[in-house]
Design a protein around this motif. Structure first.
Motif: not given
Length: 464
Positions: A116-133, A139-143
């Motif tokens: 889960l920690g890896l997924l959260v870190l991967i989220n920074i460049p990919t936004g697979i969980i959430c993007r933060f404009p 929401h991303g696909p894994l939100y």
């Protein structure tokens, strides 16, 4: 953009509550145990999650904060949220630390947390969980993981409580189930009913307050009961010793003065005080009698040494109970307090006037052959042979016993230590006799008082 004071008040109040809870845990539950440590770690992670959630709400509310601060605060919040959910499972696992499946379950929990920690870190460049404009978040696909992970943690914890229900008291099961209910209530209420109110950290914080009702040391309830019993025994010890003295003085021969019933009672008294040293008294007494036999001492002397071994630690009842129950490494003051048990034991046993030598083992079993022991600093053959024997047996059993604060040595490791200390801590003749009988397999621990009387004193249980 304005900061939502209503929402941040929830978060700020939660943060203060969690910091107070952590401080309380550090002060109140200072002793090391798996449950206490797991709850402390859980509270720390929840504090981090609350801080990051509060910080993210501030960064998104004010234009003065650059976009990267919002990304960082939310990433750390999600990481802490995932960790908190997994730590709930690890907290429940702490209650079953001595069960066979514990290592595998703990490893699986840590592996899930790592992924889960890896997924959260991967989220920074990919936004697979959430993007933060800057204007909000998308929401991303894994939100769905932000809801699924806490839900799965609650389900796993529930299964653990049901599976191992026999180890929990009724009140503990009720409180643990309430913890799971409150842990899931916040995210669910926020997701479906109160989307504009930050509840994700409020109800888990309430659940951790409830967790205080389950915080225990290993066998804590039993320990508290034994503390009460110890205090009662301490208050009545003088009368008990006097009564037993009167009983033994009625025997016709000195060798019969300590009956099986008295020996068993004294062993039980000492074991009740030294909670994590069960069988220590019986083991030391029986091993001492075998060493005496190996040295060629008379049957009567073997019996007397056995009796001295049973009562060698009776002085523990006069030592400060907090020191006795502490275990582990003592401070210099605590070590001095603990050393008092030798002379206290001698004073207690000296009341048995018909057999004044019964206190010899209690007084001198911590003397060393090279003169470095206590309480008198005797050297060589100045130390009575009974005490030299009991001291060696006491050291061997202490080395091979599993204690709450140390691992047991194997028989081979203990033998090597006995040989190494021969001539310094131990009488060389006693050390040689002990090593020989251990290598021949003549000694097995855990012999009851009743069986020892048959082995040491003969078929009738006493010496004639």
């Amino acid at each position: 953009m304005q900061l939502n004071i209503y929402n941040t008040n929830f978060e700020a109040g939660t943060l203060v509550l969690m910091i107070f809870l952590y401080a309380y845990l550090r002060v109140k539950y200072y002793n090391k145990s798996a449950v206490n440590d797991a709850l402390r770690r859980l509270v720390v992670v929840e504090i981090i999650a609350t801080v990051m959630d509060l910080f993210s709400s501030i960064t998104i509310s004010f234009d003065a904060f650059p976009a990267w601060t919002n990304v960082l605060s939310n990433t750390l919040y999600y990481l802490a949220l995932m960790t908190t959910s997994t730590m709930v499972v690890i907290y429940i696992l702490a209650f079953i630390k001595d069960r066979p499946h514990y290592p595998r379950l703990l490893f699986a929990s840590k592996a899930v947390l790592f992924i889960l920690g890896l997924l959260v870190l991967i989220n920074i460049p990919t936004g697979i969980i959430c993007r933060f404009p800057k204007e909000g978040y998308i929401h991303g696909p894994l939100y769905w993981l932000l809801y699924a992970v806490p839900g799965l943690s609650i389900l796993v914890s529930f299964v653990l409580i049901v599976t191992y229900r026999q180890i929990f008291t009724k009140s503990q099961k009720i409180v643990l189930l309430m913890i799971l209910l409150f842990s899931g209530a916040g995210p669910l209420l926020q997701a479906f009913f109160f989307p504009n109110i930050l509840l994700s950290n409020v109800t888990p914080a309430i659940s951790m307050i409830l967790a205080l009702f389950t915080v225990v040391s290993p066998n804590y309830n039993e320990l508290e009961a034994q503390r009460a019993e110890l205090e009662e025994r301490r208050n009545s010890l003088s009368k008990e010793v006097a009564a037993k003295t009167a009983e033994v003085m009625e025997k016709e021969e000195r060798s019969e003065l300590l009956s099986k019933q008295i020996i068993a009672s004294l062993a039980e008294t000492i074991d009740a005080v030294t909670i994590d040293k069960q069988w220590h008294t019986e083991n030391v007494a029986y091993l001492s009698s075998l060493i005496a036999k190996e040295l060629g001492l008379s049957r009567n002397m073997q019996y007397r040494i056995y009796c001295m071994g049973i009562v060698h630690d009776i002085g523990i009842v006069g030592v400060d109970e907090d020191v006795v129950l502490k275990g582990g490494k003592y401070t210099p003051e605590e070590a001095d307090e603990m050393k008092k048990h030798a002379e206290i034991g001698y004073r207690i046993l000296s009341r048995i006037e018909e057999i004044p030598e019964i206190g010899t083992g209690a007084l001198y079993h911590h003397e060393h052959f090279d003169g470095t022991g206590y309480p008198k600093g005797l050297k060589g053959e100045e130390i009575p042979i009974e005490a030299r024997i009991i001291g060696a047996a006491d050291a061997y059993d202490g080395m091979t016993e599993q204690r709450s604060y140390k691992d047991a040595l194997s028989k081979e490791e203990a033998i090597a230590e006995i040989q190494r200390c021969s001539g310094t801590q131990f009488d060389p003749h006693v050390a040689r006799a002990l090593v020989l009988l251990l290598k021949r397999g003549k000694y097995q621990p855990g012999v009851s008082v009743e069986d020892a009387f048959l082995k040491v004193a003969g078929k009738g249980g006493t010496l004639k």
